[in-house]
Design a protein around this motif. Structure first.
Motif, PDB file in Angstrom:
ATOM      1  N   UNK A   1       0.734  -1.296  -0.009  1.00 39.38           N
ATOM      2  CA  UNK A   1       0.068   0.043  -0.144  1.00 39.38           C
ATOM      3  C   UNK A   1       0.948   1.158   0.048  1.00 39.38           C
ATOM      4  N   UNK A   2       0.440   2.210  -0.789  1.00 37.66           N
ATOM      5  CA  UNK A   2       1.197   3.614  -0.749  1.00 37.66           C
ATOM      6  C   UNK A   2       0.375   4.599  -0.138  1.00 37.66           C
ATOM      7  N   UNK A   3       0.830   5.633   0.435  1.00 39.01           N
ATOM      8  CA  UNK A   3       0.257   6.633   0.934  1.00 39.01           C
ATOM      9  C   UNK A   3       0.758   8.051   0.218  1.00 39.01           C
ATOM     10  N   UNK A   4       0.158   9.049   0.321  1.00 39.66           N
ATOM     11  CA  UNK A   4       0.729  10.375   0.042  1.00 39.66           C
ATOM     12  C   UNK A   4       1.693  10.796   0.771  1.00 39.66           C
ATOM     13  N   UNK A   5       2.802  11.373   0.263  1.00 40.41           N
ATOM     14  CA  UNK A   5       4.078  11.996   0.851  1.00 40.41           C
ATOM     15  C   UNK A   5       3.495  13.239   1.536  1.00 40.41           C
ATOM     16  N   UNK A   6       3.802  13.498   2.802  1.00 36.97           N
ATOM     17  CA  UNK A   6       3.461  14.684   3.730  1.00 36.97           C
ATOM     18  C   UNK A   6       4.557  15.337   4.133  1.00 36.97           C
ATOM     19  N   UNK A   7       4.535  16.637   4.333  1.00 41.03           N
ATOM     20  CA  UNK A   7       5.500  17.330   5.097  1.00 41.03           C
ATOM     21  C   UNK A   7       5.023  17.720   6.444  1.00 41.03           C
ATOM     22  N   UNK A   8       5.805  17.171   7.547  1.00 43.12           N
ATOM     23  CA  UNK A   8       5.411  17.122   8.628  1.00 43.12           C
ATOM     24  C   UNK A   8       6.409  18.542   9.509  1.00 43.12           C
ATOM     25  N   UNK A   9       5.508  19.428  10.034  1.00 40.00           N
ATOM     26  CA  UNK A   9       6.059  20.295  10.970  1.00 40.00           C
ATOM     27  C   UNK A   9       6.022  19.876  12.201  1.00 40.00           C
ATOM     28  N   UNK A  10       7.054  19.416  13.020  1.00 34.12           N
ATOM     29  CA  UNK A  10       6.820  18.738  14.197  1.00 34.12           C
ATOM     30  C   UNK A  10       7.586  19.571  15.241  1.00 34.12           C
ATOM     31  N   UNK A  11       8.053  18.950  16.348  1.00 29.38           N
ATOM     32  CA  UNK A  11       8.744  19.721  17.427  1.00 29.38           C
ATOM     33  C   UNK A  11       9.999  20.200  17.237  1.00 29.38           C
ATOM     34  N   UNK A  17       6.977  12.413   5.682  1.00 26.34           N
ATOM     35  CA  UNK A  17       6.706  11.089   5.835  1.00 26.34           C
ATOM     36  C   UNK A  17       6.410  10.730   4.457  1.00 26.34           C
ATOM     37  N   UNK A  18       6.729   9.435   3.954  1.00 30.99           N
ATOM     38  CA  UNK A  18       6.540   8.854   2.612  1.00 30.99           C
ATOM     39  C   UNK A  18       6.678   7.507   2.810  1.00 30.99           C
ATOM     40  N   UNK A  19       6.398   6.864   1.765  1.00 30.03           N
ATOM     41  CA  UNK A  19       6.726   5.304   1.367  1.00 30.03           C
ATOM     42  C   UNK A  19       7.914   5.448   0.936  1.00 30.03           C
ATOM     43  N   UNK A  20       8.791   4.211   1.262  1.00 26.83           N
ATOM     44  CA  UNK A  20      10.010   4.305   0.500  1.00 26.83           C
ATOM     45  C   UNK A  20       9.830   3.780  -0.898  1.00 26.83           C
ATOM     46  N   UNK A  21      10.926   4.097  -1.629  1.00 29.55           N
ATOM     47  CA  UNK A  21      11.178   3.630  -3.087  1.00 29.55           C
ATOM     48  C   UNK A  21      12.348   2.690  -3.210  1.00 29.55           C
ATOM     49  N   UNK A  22      12.446   2.054  -4.124  1.00 32.21           N
ATOM     50  CA  UNK A  22      13.285   1.032  -4.410  1.00 32.21           C
ATOM     51  C   UNK A  22      14.947   1.575  -4.078  1.00 32.21           C
ATOM     52  N   UNK A  23      15.185   3.146  -4.648  1.00 35.00           N
ATOM     53  CA  UNK A  23      16.570   3.540  -4.272  1.00 35.00           C
ATOM     54  C   UNK A  23      16.835   3.902  -2.986  1.00 35.00           C
ATOM     55  N   UNK A  57      14.648  -4.002  -1.239  1.00 34.73           N
ATOM     56  CA  UNK A  57      14.005  -3.927  -2.543  1.00 34.73           C
ATOM     57  C   UNK A  57      12.853  -4.776  -2.717  1.00 34.73           C
ATOM     58  N   UNK A  58      12.957  -5.976  -2.298  1.00 39.07           N
ATOM     59  CA  UNK A  58      11.620  -7.058  -2.349  1.00 39.07           C
ATOM     60  C   UNK A  58      10.861  -6.342  -1.415  1.00 39.07           C
ATOM     61  N   UNK A  59      11.160  -6.185  -0.157  1.00 37.32           N
ATOM     62  CA  UNK A  59      10.117  -5.517   0.986  1.00 37.32           C
ATOM     63  C   UNK A  59       9.362  -4.275   0.594  1.00 37.32           C
ATOM     64  N   UNK A  60      10.099  -3.384   0.136  1.00 45.97           N
ATOM     65  CA  UNK A  60       9.455  -2.194  -0.704  1.00 45.97           C
ATOM     66  C   UNK A  60       8.446  -2.450  -1.842  1.00 45.97           C
ATOM     67  N   UNK A  61       8.996  -3.380  -2.569  1.00 48.80           N
ATOM     68  CA  UNK A  61       7.932  -3.933  -3.726  1.00 48.80           C
ATOM     69  C   UNK A  61       6.682  -4.678  -3.181  1.00 48.80           C
ATOM     70  N   UNK A  62       6.876  -5.527  -2.428  1.00 51.69           N
ATOM     71  CA  UNK A  62       5.776  -6.256  -1.585  1.00 51.69           C
ATOM     72  C   UNK A  62       4.729  -5.511  -0.954  1.00 51.69           C
ATOM     73  N   UNK A  63       5.461  -4.475  -0.120  1.00 49.57           N
ATOM     74  CA  UNK A  63       4.499  -3.621   0.459  1.00 49.57           C
ATOM     75  C   UNK A  63       3.805  -2.642   0.055  1.00 49.57           C
ATOM     76  N   UNK A  64       4.452  -2.209  -1.423  1.00 47.14           N
ATOM     77  CA  UNK A  64       3.780  -1.426  -2.149  1.00 47.14           C
ATOM     78  C   UNK A  64       2.310  -2.134  -2.976  1.00 47.14           C
ATOM     79  N   UNK A  65       2.521  -3.153  -3.033  1.00 42.81           N
ATOM     80  CA  UNK A  65       1.397  -3.942  -3.707  1.00 42.81           C
ATOM     81  C   UNK A  65       0.257  -4.732  -2.816  1.00 42.81           C
ATOM     82  N   UNK A  66       0.829  -5.077  -1.807  1.00 40.84           N
ATOM     83  CA  UNK A  66      -0.039  -5.753  -0.611  1.00 40.84           C
ATOM     84  C   UNK A  66      -0.985  -4.736  -0.282  1.00 40.84           C
TER      85      UNK A  66
END
Length: 182
Positions: A1-11, A17-23, A57-66
């Motif tokens: 599953x992939x979510x939208x990239x977000x900019x977080x203004x924290x403490x 905050x984003x999902x990882x990509x292959x690189x 790389x495999x985890x990133x791919x698997x998690x993107x499609x799962x």
């Protein structure tokens, strides 16, 4: 599953905050080893249970499609400083639940990154068919336990003398779970 990239203004820290990509795979492999070596709160010591670049790389791919998996990273000025990964279960008897963990570089503790990662995992889980989300945490990690309790996790059990650390001491593991908020 992939979510939208977000900019977080924290403490006092702005991060992405984003999902990882292959690189990101090589950086994640190194980061995980570093985080494991910085704390006794995780299951592994540095150098144990290594995940290679190819493994990531495999985890990133698997998690993107799962549908029942989510992998998120925290990025500060182009550097990944933490991550969380939630993995669902495809076995019929356990298809209603998912397990997750969080790891953050020690230098970035106290900035609220863990809380934001957790909140986003829960938002995602509550929007899926996952009914229960759970984790295990060493009993001495009281900050994490308190954070989990604040967002609805309950202690479900304690595994006595479940782990032994380099100092020869035994520690208990706390099992915590949270059911979907309807």
């Amino acid at each position: 599953m992939v979510i939208q990239k977000k900019v977080v203004h924290g403490k006092s820290l702005t991060w992405i905050l984003r999902c990882p990509i292959k690189k990101d795979a090589e950086e994640l492999s190194k980061l995980r080893i570093q985080i494991d070596g910085e704390t006794d709160n995780l299951d592994r010591e540095a150098g144990e249970g290594i995940l290679t670049t190819k493994d990531f790389e495999k985890l990133i791919y698997d998690d993107t499609v799962a549908e029942k998996n989510l992998f998120l990273v925290a990025e500060v000025q182009g550097k990944i400083v933490g991550f969380t990964r939630c993995e669902g279960n495809n076995l019929s008897r356990f298809r209603h639940k998912a397990e997750f963990g969080i790891g953050i570089l020690k230098e970035y503790w106290g900035f609220g990154i863990g809380k934001i990662l957790l909140e986003n995992i829960l938002l995602w889980a509550d929007s899926t068919e996952i009914q229960k989300i759970y984790l295990s945490v060493v009993e001495t990690n009281t900050n994490a336990i308190q954070l989990y309790k604040k967002v609805g996790f309950k202690v479900e059990g304690i595994l006595k003398q479940d782990r032994i650390h380099k100092n020869g001491q035994f520690y208990n593991t706390v099992i915590m779970g949270r059911f979907k908020i309807l």
